[in-house]
Design a protein around this motif. Structure first.
Motif, PDB file in Angstrom:
ATOM      1  N   ILE A  89      20.328  12.350  -3.723  1.00  0.00           N
ATOM      2  CA  ILE A  89      20.936  13.517  -3.115  1.00  0.00           C
ATOM      3  C   ILE A  89      22.239  13.097  -2.486  1.00  0.00           C
ATOM      4  N   LYS A  90      23.221  13.931  -2.702  1.00  0.00           N
ATOM      5  CA  LYS A  90      24.483  13.636  -2.078  1.00  0.00           C
ATOM      6  C   LYS A  90      24.301  13.863  -0.584  1.00  0.00           C
ATOM      7  N   LYS A  91      24.584  12.860   0.202  1.00  0.00           N
ATOM      8  CA  LYS A  91      24.346  13.021   1.628  1.00  0.00           C
ATOM      9  C   LYS A  91      25.651  13.299   2.358  1.00  0.00           C
ATOM     10  N   ASP A  92      26.649  12.522   2.019  1.00  0.00           N
ATOM     11  CA  ASP A  92      27.849  12.623   2.810  1.00  0.00           C
ATOM     12  C   ASP A  92      29.013  12.122   1.975  1.00  0.00           C
ATOM     13  N   ASP A  93      30.088  12.736   2.084  1.00  0.00           N
ATOM     14  CA  ASP A  93      31.259  12.097   1.501  1.00  0.00           C
ATOM     15  C   ASP A  93      32.416  12.280   2.461  1.00  0.00           C
ATOM     16  N   THR A  94      32.268  11.594   3.531  1.00  0.00           N
ATOM     17  CA  THR A  94      33.241  11.751   4.592  1.00  0.00           C
ATOM     18  C   THR A  94      34.561  11.085   4.251  1.00  0.00           C
ATOM     19  N   ALA A  95      34.508   9.937   3.571  1.00  0.00           N
ATOM     20  CA  ALA A  95      35.761   9.259   3.249  1.00  0.00           C
ATOM     21  C   ALA A  95      36.446   9.974   2.097  1.00  0.00           C
ATOM     22  N   LYS A  96      37.431  10.748   2.429  1.00  0.00           N
ATOM     23  CA  LYS A  96      38.111  11.547   1.397  1.00  0.00           C
ATOM     24  C   LYS A  96      39.288  10.772   0.830  1.00  0.00           C
ATOM     25  N   LYS A  97      39.696  11.240  -0.329  1.00  0.00           N
ATOM     26  CA  LYS A  97      40.863  10.615  -0.956  1.00  0.00           C
ATOM     27  C   LYS A  97      42.096  10.824  -0.082  1.00  0.00           C
ATOM     28  N   ALA A 210      36.893   1.877   1.878  1.00  0.00           N
ATOM     29  CA  ALA A 210      37.119   2.670   0.663  1.00  0.00           C
ATOM     30  C   ALA A 210      38.195   3.710   0.919  1.00  0.00           C
ATOM     31  N   GLY A 211      38.117   4.342   2.090  1.00  0.00           N
ATOM     32  CA  GLY A 211      39.100   5.367   2.447  1.00  0.00           C
ATOM     33  C   GLY A 211      40.506   4.798   2.446  1.00  0.00           C
ATOM     34  N   ASP A 212      40.617   3.560   2.859  1.00  0.00           N
ATOM     35  CA  ASP A 212      41.916   2.912   2.918  1.00  0.00           C
ATOM     36  C   ASP A 212      42.528   2.777   1.517  1.00  0.00           C
ATOM     37  N   TYR A 213      41.675   2.660   0.519  1.00  0.00           N
ATOM     38  CA  TYR A 213      42.161   2.596  -0.869  1.00  0.00           C
ATOM     39  C   TYR A 213      42.217   3.987  -1.501  1.00  0.00           C
ATOM     40  N   GLY A 214      41.901   4.987  -0.714  1.00  0.00           N
ATOM     41  CA  GLY A 214      41.906   6.349  -1.248  1.00  0.00           C
ATOM     42  C   GLY A 214      40.720   6.626  -2.158  1.00  0.00           C
ATOM     43  N   VAL A 215      39.638   5.925  -1.912  1.00  0.00           N
ATOM     44  CA  VAL A 215      38.462   6.101  -2.768  1.00  0.00           C
ATOM     45  C   VAL A 215      37.383   6.867  -2.003  1.00  0.00           C
ATOM     46  N   GLU A 216      36.847   7.832  -2.686  1.00  0.00           N
ATOM     47  CA  GLU A 216      35.809   8.656  -2.081  1.00  0.00           C
ATOM     48  C   GLU A 216      34.485   7.879  -2.053  1.00  0.00           C
ATOM     49  N   VAL A 217      33.662   8.134  -1.035  1.00  0.00           N
ATOM     50  CA  VAL A 217      32.380   7.423  -0.944  1.00  0.00           C
ATOM     51  C   VAL A 217      31.245   8.425  -0.925  1.00  0.00           C
ATOM     52  N   GLU A 218      30.225   8.128  -1.674  1.00  0.00           N
ATOM     53  CA  GLU A 218      29.052   9.004  -1.647  1.00  0.00           C
ATOM     54  C   GLU A 218      27.813   8.156  -1.417  1.00  0.00           C
ATOM     55  N   GLU A 219      27.047   8.549  -0.403  1.00  0.00           N
ATOM     56  CA  GLU A 219      25.800   7.810  -0.166  1.00  0.00           C
ATOM     57  C   GLU A 219      24.687   8.455  -0.964  1.00  0.00           C
ATOM     58  N   GLU A 220      23.966   7.620  -1.677  1.00  0.00           N
ATOM     59  CA  GLU A 220      22.857   8.158  -2.461  1.00  0.00           C
ATOM     60  C   GLU A 220      21.563   7.846  -1.744  1.00  0.00           C
ATOM     61  N   ILE A 221      20.713   8.837  -1.728  1.00  0.00           N
ATOM     62  CA  ILE A 221      19.403   8.575  -1.134  1.00  0.00           C
ATOM     63  C   ILE A 221      18.400   8.577  -2.274  1.00  0.00           C
ATOM     64  N   ILE A 222      17.737   7.472  -2.427  1.00  0.00           N
ATOM     65  CA  ILE A 222      16.743   7.387  -3.492  1.00  0.00           C
ATOM     66  C   ILE A 222      15.476   8.068  -2.987  1.00  0.00           C
ATOM     67  N   ILE A 223      15.019   9.027  -3.739  1.00  0.00           N
ATOM     68  CA  ILE A 223      13.811   9.727  -3.307  1.00  0.00           C
ATOM     69  C   ILE A 223      12.588   8.990  -3.822  1.00  0.00           C
ATOM     70  N   ASP A 224      11.664   8.818  -2.919  1.00  0.00           N
ATOM     71  CA  ASP A 224      10.440   8.139  -3.282  1.00  0.00           C
ATOM     72  C   ASP A 224       9.500   9.141  -3.948  1.00  0.00           C
ATOM     73  N   GLU A 225       9.230   8.876  -5.225  1.00  0.00           N
ATOM     74  CA  GLU A 225       8.405   9.816  -5.993  1.00  0.00           C
ATOM     75  C   GLU A 225       6.998   9.947  -5.444  1.00  0.00           C
ATOM     76  N   THR A 226       6.568   8.916  -4.692  1.00  0.00           N
ATOM     77  CA  THR A 226       5.203   8.981  -4.200  1.00  0.00           C
ATOM     78  C   THR A 226       5.086   9.903  -2.991  1.00  0.00           C
ATOM     79  N   GLU A 227       6.217  10.326  -2.454  1.00  0.00           N
ATOM     80  CA  GLU A 227       6.179  11.295  -1.360  1.00  0.00           C
ATOM     81  C   GLU A 227       6.201  12.684  -1.988  1.00  0.00           C
ATOM     82  N   PHE A 228       5.137  13.435  -1.801  1.00  0.00           N
ATOM     83  CA  PHE A 228       5.085  14.741  -2.452  1.00  0.00           C
ATOM     84  C   PHE A 228       6.198  15.658  -1.972  1.00  0.00           C
ATOM     85  N   GLU A 229       6.604  15.440  -0.734  1.00  0.00           N
ATOM     86  CA  GLU A 229       7.667  16.297  -0.193  1.00  0.00           C
ATOM     87  C   GLU A 229       8.959  16.112  -0.977  1.00  0.00           C
ATOM     88  N   ALA A 230       9.033  14.971  -1.687  1.00  0.00           N
ATOM     89  CA  ALA A 230      10.279  14.665  -2.387  1.00  0.00           C
ATOM     90  C   ALA A 230      10.512  15.596  -3.579  1.00  0.00           C
TER      91      ALA A 230
END
Ligand SMILES: Nc1nc2c(ncn2[C@@H]2O[C@H](COP(=O)(O)OP(=O)(O)OP(=O)(O)O)[C@@H](O)[C@H]2O)c(=O)[nH]1
Length: 741
Positions: A89-97, A210-230
């Protein structure tokens, strides 16, 4: 290739379920959500659609045509990077180009790709690479020019966006940014962060660099399949249908919960259903004017406490029974608190109205003090006067339940794989693991591969509350199922999976995870904990399960335990039974924080294992008096002092002598600590304990010794044991009293 659910296929292709659903819709394949099953034909068509672009001739041409526009690679990159993210899931992409850097870099990237196929091209886009390679070959063939002289390495292409999970080391970040780690370290230094190449960076540092190079950053959250809520659980509004309410009855002891449940059931079980054998499955359904209501008849508190403690919320409406002749009592207040905490609407049933001493006004008055104000008095709590015994007011009560249910707009999607909660579960001698499930969404079918808590299997048979076999169970329906590999626990969530293999995988993974968590926790109740908790005033009740050799002694024991009088503490017998202590006893004990007393019986092997895993305290006795004394001591917080073993030394057997009348004398050398005349010893041979007992004699030369220390020789004989051999190790230990904390 066999059928698959949408989310599984999405996972395979590294895309979101939504993308698959959208694609299927363009193919006129009707799917509703991520759990929908897609058939082989649809899978084939999807496979075609997701084939790498280079394999499709018509697209090759498009790319060829588009070659001159620098944007193409950017677009392709974007598409591919989107593909990479499955279950993320895309969580945050605060560091913008940064505006000045990106277009230039983007332009370079375009150019680099136009040239394509050159060594050192670090574009990670596979499809792009293939195209580039093809183009390159074609160009080479056409031009037939001699091999060009080696060209300087082109500058690596800076990505426009990078992704990370949790953290990145400096070198990983450098690689993603196509920079040298030393450059990153320098930048970090400017930011006041002294980092080494393997140092893990936090999100903020990653974004700053990354922001200093003008590169966008996206944090990925790996969902645990064993969690039914996922699992995505969004049903579309149009798929939702009204479902019956699930009702729990709560109230103080003897205020009439059981009588009310019986009364409702008796008045509302229709003639056509009456032939069925009423079965206790922990829940039942009635039908009133074509509308169903599900009642949980597990004790109200269990339904709330055990289940809610495990994160399961099954109740939609609470009926609070208050006896009109008795008023608000401690458990009434407790029930109100539970219902309020769970944000479940309360309907008050003022019971025993047939009694002369009934005083409903007093009940209302007392309840207002707890925030339950009758509608007549300007509040919003529904009060219904009933006599559970006579059946008066039951219709009104049912009508009110239907009303509240309508207001609550309870809905579910019956056309999806089932999900829900375990109401009760036990191990049945003949049928194995038997669990009562409440379907909360979807429809459960016989044959469905299922994961229930940490257990798994296939629904072998389903029985409803009337004891009838059923093939399907829709939302809010309670059913008893068989076919699980083990006994789940009340409050466990269940979920249907597309195939048994997957169910097994998830079930086993969940089970492993739970075992690990348990190992860490290891805080299940034992008598010592109980002592401490009683001391701290946390516990007012000791839950006990009794298993005995005959019913008579089980009852006698239960009776004696109930009679123990210790101020402020009560013994609550949860269950008595005859025969060996079984796994299901342990599970019950574990779920309800109980102690098991085995009287003239032992746990079977499964039970032993489970007791260990679940940290259930099992006390085995042969004399009733001892049981009583033990429980009483625990209640009074006067348990006997506890002892722990303390190893004091180790001795090596270097030679042996056989002496008639004395037996074998071991000629020993103390290698560690000391050995004392009164210590207990263990004789160890090749890592196996051969003997455990007392020292018969400890001698230095010919004299008796009280103790012998490291570095000294001694002679040892053991009590009633002569089979001592050279090379054996004797470990000496004492039992030391440990202070209670
Ligand atoms: N007169 C009268 N007695 C009732 C009524 N409802 C229940 N009782 C009696 O009250 C006693 C307790 O009723 P139960 O239904 O066992 O109460 P409970 O709340 O389930 O009790 P626990 O299971 O012990 O918590 C029984 O003797 C019932 O017959 C009623 O409406 N009128």
């Amino acid at each position: 290739m066999s059928k698959m659910r949408v989310y599984e296929y999405a996972k395979k292709q590294n895309v979101q379920s939504k993308d698959i659903i959208d694609k299927l819709k363009t193919m006129n394949v009707d799917v509703s959500n991520h759990m929908s099953v897609i058939d082989e034909d649809a899978i084939r068509r999807l496979n075609d659609a997701y084939q790498p672009k280079s394999q499709k001739p018509e697209e090759k041409q498009t790319i060829e045509q588009k070659k001159n526009t620098s944007n193409v690679n950017k677009a392709e990159n974007k598409k591919e990077s989107k593909k990479e993210n499955t279950m993320k899931i895309k969580k945050d992409d605060t560091a913008k180009k940064t505006t000045n850097a990106t277009p230039a870099k983007g332009g370079n990237q375009g150019k680099a790709n136009q040239k394509g196929g050159k060594p050192g091209n670090r574009n990670t886009n596979n499809a792009g690479n293939k195209n580039n390679k093809n183009n390159n070959n074609r160009n080479n063939n056409r031009a037939k020019t001699p091999a060009a002289p080696p060209q300087p390495k082109p500058a690596p292409v800076m990505p426009t966006k990078i992704t990370f999970t949790d953290t990145l080391t400096v070198s990983e970040l450098a690689k993603k940014l196509t920079k040298e780690p030393s450059e990153i370290i320098k930048k970090l230094m400017f930011l006041g962060v002294m980092a080494t190449i393997n140092q893990e960076l936090d999100k903020e540092s990653i974004e700053l660099i990354a922001g200093d190079y003008g590169v966008e950053v996206e944090e990925e959250i790996i969902i645990d399949e064993t969690e039914f809520e996922a699992y995505e659980n969004a049903d579309k509004e149009e798929d939702l249908q009204t479902r019956p309410p699930v009702v729990t009855i709560m109230g103080h002891v003897d205020h009439g919960k059981t009588t009310l449940l019986d009364s409702i059931r008796n008045t509302k079980v229709t003639a056509s259903e009456a032939g069925g054998i009423t079965q206790h499955i922990g829940a039942y359904q009635i039908e009133d004017k074509g509308k169903k209501i599900t009642f949980l008849d597990t004790p109200g508190h269990a339904a709330f406490t055990t289940m809610r403690a495990r994160g399961a919320q099954v109740t939609d409406i609470t009926i609070l029974v208050v006896a009109a002749d008795d008023g608000v009592m401690p458990q009434t207040v407790e029930a109100i608190n539970h219902a309020k905490a769970a944000e479940v609407p309360i309907i008050v049933a003022v019971n025993k109205m047939d009694k002369e001493s009934a005083n409903p006004d007093r009940v209302m008055q007392e309840l207002t003090e707890h925030g339950l104000i009758p509608e007549d008095w300007g509040g919003d709590t529904i009060f219904v006067s009933v006599s559970a015994l006579k059946g008066d007011g039951i219709d009104d009560l049912i009508e009110m339940i239907q009303l509240v249910s309508e207001v609550e707009e309870l809905k579910a999607n019956p056309n999806r794989a089932a999900q829900g909660t375990v109401i009760e579960a036990e191990l049945d001698k003949g049928r194995g693991s038997v669990a009562t499930l409440l379907v909360q969404n979807g429809t459960l079918n016989v044959g469905d591969p299922i994961v229930v808590g940490n257990t798994f299997g296939r629904v072998r048979a389903m029985v409803n509350d009337l004891g009838r076999r059923v093939k399907t169970a829709g939302p809010s329906t309670p059913v008893e199922i068989t076919g699980l590999n083990e006994v789940p626990q009340a409050g466990d969530q269940f979920m249907v999976f597309v195939d048994e293999k997957k169910a097994r995988q998830i079930g086993e993974a969940r089970s492993k995870k739970q075992q690990e968590a348990q190992r860490k926790e290891s805080s299940k109740l034992n008598l010592e904990d109980l002592f401490n908790q009683i001391k701290e005033g946390d516990i007012k009740e000791i839950n006990v399960i009794i298993k005995a050799d005959v019913q008579g002694s089980a009852e006698a024991l239960a009776g004696s335990l109930r009679k123990i009088e210790v101020e402020g503490v009560k013994v609550k017998i949860l269950h008595t039974g005859v025969g060996a202590i079984t796994e299901s006893d342990i599970i019950l004990a574990s779920a309800s924080n109980a102690i098991i007393i085995g009287f003239n019986v032992r746990p079977d092997n499964n039970a032993k294992r489970t007791a260990e895993a679940e940290k259930v305290d099992v006390r085995l006795h042969r004399i009733i008096y001892n049981v009583i004394e033990e429980i009483e001591s625990a209640m009074k917080g006067m348990l006997d002092p506890e002892f722990a073993e303390k190893v004091i030394g180790q001795v090596e057997v270097r030679t042996t002598f056989k002496v008639s009348k004395v037996g074998t004398i071991a000629g020993c050398y103390v290698t560690e600590g000391k050995v004392t005349r009164d210590s207990t010893v263990r004789l160890i041979r090749d890592g196996v304990v051969i003997y455990e007992g007392k020292i018969d004699a400890l001698k230095r030369f010919k004299d008796d010794a009280k103790e012998v220390n490291t570095g000294y020789e001694c002679g040892i004989t053991l009590e009633k044991f002569n089979d001592i051999k050279e090379g054996d190790v004797i470990e000496a230990y004492i039992m030391e009293e440990i202070a209670r904390t």
